[in-house]
Design a protein around this motif. Structure first.
Motif, short mmCIF file in Angstrom:
data_model
loop_
_atom_site.label_atom_id
_atom_site.label_comp_id
_atom_site.label_asym_id
_atom_site.label_seq_id
_atom_site.Cartn_x
_atom_site.Cartn_y
_atom_site.Cartn_z
N PRO A 94 0.83 -1.21 0.00
CA PRO A 94 0.00 0.00 0.00
C PRO A 94 0.87 1.26 0.00
O PRO A 94 1.99 1.26 0.50
N ALA A 95 0.35 2.34 -0.55
CA ALA A 95 1.11 3.59 -0.71
C ALA A 95 1.76 4.09 0.58
O ALA A 95 2.91 4.54 0.54
N ALA A 119 5.06 2.47 1.02
CA ALA A 119 5.91 2.44 -0.17
C ALA A 119 6.97 3.54 -0.14
O ALA A 119 6.73 4.64 0.34
N THR A 127 5.82 5.25 -5.13
CA THR A 127 4.42 4.94 -5.41
C THR A 127 4.16 5.02 -6.90
O THR A 127 4.82 5.76 -7.63
N THR A 152 -2.66 4.82 -8.37
CA THR A 152 -3.01 3.44 -8.01
C THR A 152 -3.14 3.22 -6.52
O THR A 152 -3.79 2.28 -6.09
N GLY A 153 -2.47 4.03 -5.71
CA GLY A 153 -2.51 3.83 -4.27
C GLY A 153 -1.61 2.71 -3.79
O GLY A 153 -1.73 2.25 -2.66
N VAL A 154 -0.70 2.25 -4.63
CA VAL A 154 0.25 1.19 -4.27
C VAL A 154 1.64 1.60 -4.72
O VAL A 154 1.82 2.57 -5.44
N GLY A 155 2.62 0.81 -4.30
CA GLY A 155 3.98 1.10 -4.72
C GLY A 155 4.94 0.01 -4.28
O GLY A 155 4.53 -1.12 -3.99
N ASP A 209 8.17 -0.99 -1.67
CA ASP A 209 8.99 -0.63 -0.51
C ASP A 209 10.45 -0.86 -0.90
O ASP A 209 10.76 -1.19 -2.04
#
Length: 102
Positions: free
Chosen positions: A54-55, A58, A61, A65-68, A70
């Motif tokens: 999840p962002a 991360a 990012t 999308t709200g994700v990324g 790490d």
């Protein structure tokens, strides 16, 4: 006439790794815009299988999308990119050397 069959468009695409990876990258960039439902399902799958995070967790990012990725996943992605570039370069060099020998 050389007697060699003309390669299909797919064979030509696969023969040139730089074009192939460019096509893959362009498709990956355009897909979220063209198919939001598919994008949402893909993001859910990638989160479920711990490919993305999840962002808030991360380091990098992916916009909209709200994700990324790490730190650990970013290192793995960069290594995969370096390996893909090395493979494409080696493949192009081998093909060029074959053409020069003929």
């Amino acid at each position: 006439m050389t007697g060699r069959p003309h390669p299909s468009a797919w064979q030509e695409l696969l023969a040139d790794p730089i074009t192939f990876f460019g096509t893959v990258m362009l498709t990956a960039l355009m897909l979220p815009t063209l198919a939001p439902r598919l994008r949402d399902r893909a993001i859910a799958w990638l989160l479920t299988h711990a490919v993305l995070v999840p962002a808030p967790a991360a380091v990098v990012t992916i916009p909209t999308t709200g994700v990324g990725l790490d730190g650990r996943r970013l290192v793995i992605a960069l290594l995969a990119l370096v390996l893909a570039i090395a493979w494409a370069t080696a493949s192009a060099r081998r093909r060029r050397d074959r053409e020069h020998r003929s």
